[in-house]
Design a protein around this motif. Structure first.
Motif, PDB file in Angstrom:
ATOM      1  N   ILE A   1      48.259  30.489  97.035  1.00 30.34           N
ATOM      2  CA  ILE A   1      47.689  30.188  95.718  1.00 30.34           C
ATOM      3  C   ILE A   1      46.458  29.294  95.789  1.00 30.34           C
ATOM      4  CG2 ILE A   1      49.847  30.520  94.466  1.00 30.34           C
ATOM      5  CD1 ILE A   1      49.871  27.363  94.515  1.00 30.34           C
ATOM      6  N   TYR A   2      46.343  28.506  96.869  1.00 33.51           N
ATOM      7  CA  TYR A   2      45.162  27.648  96.969  1.00 33.51           C
ATOM      8  C   TYR A   2      43.922  28.495  97.241  1.00 33.51           C
ATOM      9  CZ  TYR A   2      42.195  23.685  97.888  1.00 33.51           C
ATOM     10  OH  TYR A   2      41.173  22.775  97.822  1.00 33.51           O
ATOM     11  N   ASP A   3      44.027  29.398  98.216  1.00 35.94           N
ATOM     12  CA  ASP A   3      42.882  30.252  98.546  1.00 35.94           C
ATOM     13  C   ASP A   3      42.581  31.259  97.440  1.00 35.94           C
ATOM     14  OD1 ASP A   3      42.187  28.996 100.914  1.00 35.94           O
ATOM     15  OD2 ASP A   3      43.578  30.195 102.092  1.00 35.94           O
ATOM     16  N   LEU A   4      43.585  31.566  96.626  1.00 31.87           N
ATOM     17  CA  LEU A   4      43.340  32.438  95.477  1.00 31.87           C
ATOM     18  C   LEU A   4      42.536  31.717  94.393  1.00 31.87           C
ATOM     19  CD1 LEU A   4      46.609  34.430  94.692  1.00 31.87           C
ATOM     20  CD2 LEU A   4      44.371  35.349  95.304  1.00 31.87           C
ATOM     21  N   GLY A   5      42.477  30.392  94.498  1.00 33.71           N
ATOM     22  CA  GLY A   5      41.735  29.634  93.497  1.00 33.71           C
ATOM     23  C   GLY A   5      42.582  29.280  92.287  1.00 33.71           C
ATOM     24  N   LEU A   6      43.907  29.337  92.443  1.00 31.75           N
ATOM     25  CA  LEU A   6      44.781  29.040  91.306  1.00 31.75           C
ATOM     26  C   LEU A   6      44.996  27.541  91.100  1.00 31.75           C
ATOM     27  CD1 LEU A   6      47.513  31.809  91.659  1.00 31.75           C
ATOM     28  CD2 LEU A   6      45.401  31.841  90.330  1.00 31.75           C
ATOM     29  N   ILE A   7      44.713  26.745  92.135  1.00 35.95           N
ATOM     30  CA  ILE A   7      44.833  25.290  91.992  1.00 35.95           C
ATOM     31  C   ILE A   7      43.479  24.777  91.533  1.00 35.95           C
ATOM     32  CG2 ILE A   7      45.295  23.099  93.157  1.00 35.95           C
ATOM     33  CD1 ILE A   7      47.758  24.838  93.093  1.00 35.95           C
ATOM     34  N   TYR A   8      43.420  24.298  90.308  1.00 37.64           N
ATOM     35  CA  TYR A   8      42.148  23.814  89.776  1.00 37.64           C
ATOM     36  C   TYR A   8      41.888  22.367  90.172  1.00 37.64           C
ATOM     37  CZ  TYR A   8      41.439  27.891  86.735  1.00 37.64           C
ATOM     38  OH  TYR A   8      41.209  29.147  86.247  1.00 37.64           O
ATOM     39  N   THR A   9      42.901  21.529  90.024  1.00 38.43           N
ATOM     40  CA  THR A   9      42.697  20.101  90.247  1.00 38.43           C
ATOM     41  C   THR A   9      43.898  19.494  90.954  1.00 38.43           C
ATOM     42  OG1 THR A   9      41.435  19.982  88.189  1.00 38.43           O
ATOM     43  CG2 THR A   9      42.222  17.891  89.086  1.00 38.43           C
TER      44      THR A   9
ATOM     45  N   GLY B   1      57.136  25.001  89.623  1.00 37.53           N
ATOM     46  CA  GLY B   1      58.252  24.431  90.374  1.00 37.53           C
ATOM     47  C   GLY B   1      58.086  24.620  91.867  1.00 37.53           C
ATOM     48  N   TRP B   2      57.569  25.792  92.261  1.00 38.10           N
ATOM     49  CA  TRP B   2      57.345  26.051  93.692  1.00 38.10           C
ATOM     50  C   TRP B   2      56.329  25.060  94.248  1.00 38.10           C
ATOM     51  CZ3 TRP B   2      56.415  32.057  93.306  1.00 38.10           C
ATOM     52  CH2 TRP B   2      57.612  32.675  92.901  1.00 38.10           C
ATOM     53  N   ILE B   3      55.290  24.794  93.466  1.00 37.67           N
ATOM     54  CA  ILE B   3      54.250  23.862  93.897  1.00 37.67           C
ATOM     55  C   ILE B   3      54.857  22.459  94.042  1.00 37.67           C
ATOM     56  CG2 ILE B   3      52.069  22.767  93.256  1.00 37.67           C
ATOM     57  CD1 ILE B   3      51.621  25.613  93.765  1.00 37.67           C
ATOM     58  N   ALA B   4      55.600  22.034  93.017  1.00 30.53           N
ATOM     59  CA  ALA B   4      56.207  20.706  93.057  1.00 30.53           C
ATOM     60  C   ALA B   4      57.135  20.590  94.258  1.00 30.53           C
ATOM     61  CB  ALA B   4      56.958  20.432  91.756  1.00 30.53           C
TER      62      ALA B   4
ATOM     63  N   CYS C   1      50.149  23.170  99.153  1.00 33.32           N
ATOM     64  CA  CYS C   1      49.843  24.230  98.183  1.00 33.32           C
ATOM     65  C   CYS C   1      49.608  25.559  98.896  1.00 33.32           C
ATOM     66  CB  CYS C   1      48.610  23.869  97.355  1.00 33.32           C
ATOM     67  SG  CYS C   1      48.885  22.517  96.183  1.00 33.32           S
ATOM     68  N   ARG C   2      49.051  25.484 100.099  1.00 34.05           N
ATOM     69  CA  ARG C   2      48.769  26.704 100.870  1.00 34.05           C
ATOM     70  C   ARG C   2      50.033  27.377 101.372  1.00 34.05           C
ATOM     71  NH1 ARG C   2      43.512  24.389 103.190  1.00 34.05           N
ATOM     72  NH2 ARG C   2      41.956  25.749 102.210  1.00 34.05           N
ATOM     73  N   THR C   3      51.185  26.708 101.246  1.00 34.19           N
ATOM     74  CA  THR C   3      52.438  27.342 101.682  1.00 34.19           C
ATOM     75  C   THR C   3      53.051  28.169 100.560  1.00 34.19           C
ATOM     76  OG1 THR C   3      53.888  25.508 101.015  1.00 34.19           O
ATOM     77  CG2 THR C   3      52.911  25.392 103.233  1.00 34.19           C
ATOM     78  N   VAL C   4      52.466  28.105  99.368  1.00 33.22           N
ATOM     79  CA  VAL C   4      52.998  28.840  98.223  1.00 33.22           C
ATOM     80  C   VAL C   4      52.144  30.085  98.006  1.00 33.22           C
ATOM     81  CG1 VAL C   4      53.554  28.735  95.765  1.00 33.22           C
ATOM     82  CG2 VAL C   4      53.801  26.686  97.180  1.00 33.22           C
ATOM     83  N   PHE C   5      52.807  31.228  97.941  1.00 31.81           N
ATOM     84  CA  PHE C   5      52.093  32.496  97.809  1.00 31.81           C
ATOM     85  C   PHE C   5      52.357  33.139  96.459  1.00 31.81           C
ATOM     86  CE2 PHE C   5      51.724  31.718 102.201  1.00 31.81           C
ATOM     87  CZ  PHE C   5      50.670  32.480 102.676  1.00 31.81           C
TER      88      PHE C   5
ATOM     89  N   CYS D   1      51.952  36.938  84.145  1.00 34.95           N
ATOM     90  CA  CYS D   1      52.453  36.894  85.516  1.00 34.95           C
ATOM     91  C   CYS D   1      53.970  36.683  85.499  1.00 34.95           C
ATOM     92  CB  CYS D   1      51.760  35.735  86.236  1.00 34.95           C
ATOM     93  SG  CYS D   1      52.244  35.533  87.942  1.00 34.95           S
ATOM     94  N   PRO D   2      54.735  37.546  86.213  1.00 36.15           N
ATOM     95  CA  PRO D   2      56.196  37.462  86.147  1.00 36.15           C
ATOM     96  C   PRO D   2      56.763  36.138  86.649  1.00 36.15           C
ATOM     97  CG  PRO D   2      55.496  39.063  87.797  1.00 36.15           C
ATOM     98  CD  PRO D   2      54.275  38.659  87.040  1.00 36.15           C
ATOM     99  N   VAL D   3      56.022  35.410  87.471  1.00 35.94           N
ATOM    100  CA  VAL D   3      56.547  34.151  88.001  1.00 35.94           C
ATOM    101  C   VAL D   3      55.940  32.945  87.288  1.00 35.94           C
ATOM    102  CG1 VAL D   3      57.113  35.090  90.258  1.00 35.94           C
ATOM    103  CG2 VAL D   3      54.835  34.120  89.845  1.00 35.94           C
ATOM    104  N   ALA D   4      55.335  33.166  86.127  1.00 37.25           N
ATOM    105  CA  ALA D   4      54.661  32.079  85.409  1.00 37.25           C
ATOM    106  C   ALA D   4      55.552  30.857  85.256  1.00 37.25           C
ATOM    107  CB  ALA D   4      54.188  32.564  84.036  1.00 37.25           C
ATOM    108  N   GLY D   5      56.826  31.082  84.954  1.00 39.45           N
ATOM    109  CA  GLY D   5      57.724  29.952  84.757  1.00 39.45           C
ATOM    110  C   GLY D   5      58.147  29.283  86.048  1.00 39.45           C
ATOM    111  N   ASP D   6      58.065  30.013  87.160  1.00 40.82           N
ATOM    112  CA  ASP D   6      58.560  29.503  88.438  1.00 40.82           C
ATOM    113  C   ASP D   6      57.505  28.807  89.284  1.00 40.82           C
ATOM    114  OD1 ASP D   6      60.948  30.723  87.764  1.00 40.82           O
ATOM    115  OD2 ASP D   6      60.457  32.569  88.834  1.00 40.82           O
ATOM    116  N   MET D   7      56.271  29.292  89.199  1.00 41.39           N
ATOM    117  CA  MET D   7      55.215  28.831  90.096  1.00 41.39           C
ATOM    118  C   MET D   7      55.020  27.303  90.086  1.00 41.39           C
ATOM    119  SD  MET D   7      52.944  30.497  92.164  1.00 41.39           S
ATOM    120  CE  MET D   7      52.220  31.990  91.529  1.00 41.39           C
TER     121      MET D   7
END
Length: 120
Positions: A43-51, A79-82, A31-35, A71-77
């Protein structure tokens, strides 16, 4: 009439993660590799991963949010995590779910993220 700020009893707003699962740390590292494209912090350090919920069958379920619903990448994020988690050894399946409850706030950022963004 009193207004209470206490959450309703029952389930916590943010479900607990399975931190004792052997895949937990690798999943967090992935998750920390996704910005966030708008903020130079992962996104992990931003606190976007809840669980991060990992079943005994190594099925990973991530519940995440975004800094803003528009957020402009709402639909993509998700998928990036997966894509970041799926290649990990042992991961059977990845399911990423977006939630807006509770809404993201600056207090969810790690100290590292706050430092990097000049909030400390």
């Amino acid at each position: 009439m009193t207004h209470s700020t206490e959450p309703l009893e029952g389930a916590p707003l943010i479900a607990p993660s399975t931190v004792n699962h052997p895949l937990y740390e690798p999943v967090v590292d992935a998750c920390r590799t996704v910005f966030d494209p708008e903020i130079p912090v992962n996104i992990y350090d931003l606190g976007l991963i809840y669980t991060v919920d990992i079943s005994d069958a190594n099925e990973v379920k991530v519940i995440m949010t975004l800094t803003a619903p528009g957020c402009p990448v709402a639909g993509d994020m998700p998928g990036w995590i997966a894509e970041a988690i799926e290649p990990l050894a042992g991961v059977k399946q990845v399911d990423v779910e977006l939630t807006w409850e509770p809404p993201w706030g600056m207090e969810m950022m790690s100290d590292e993220a706050r430092l990097e963004l000049g909030f400390m």
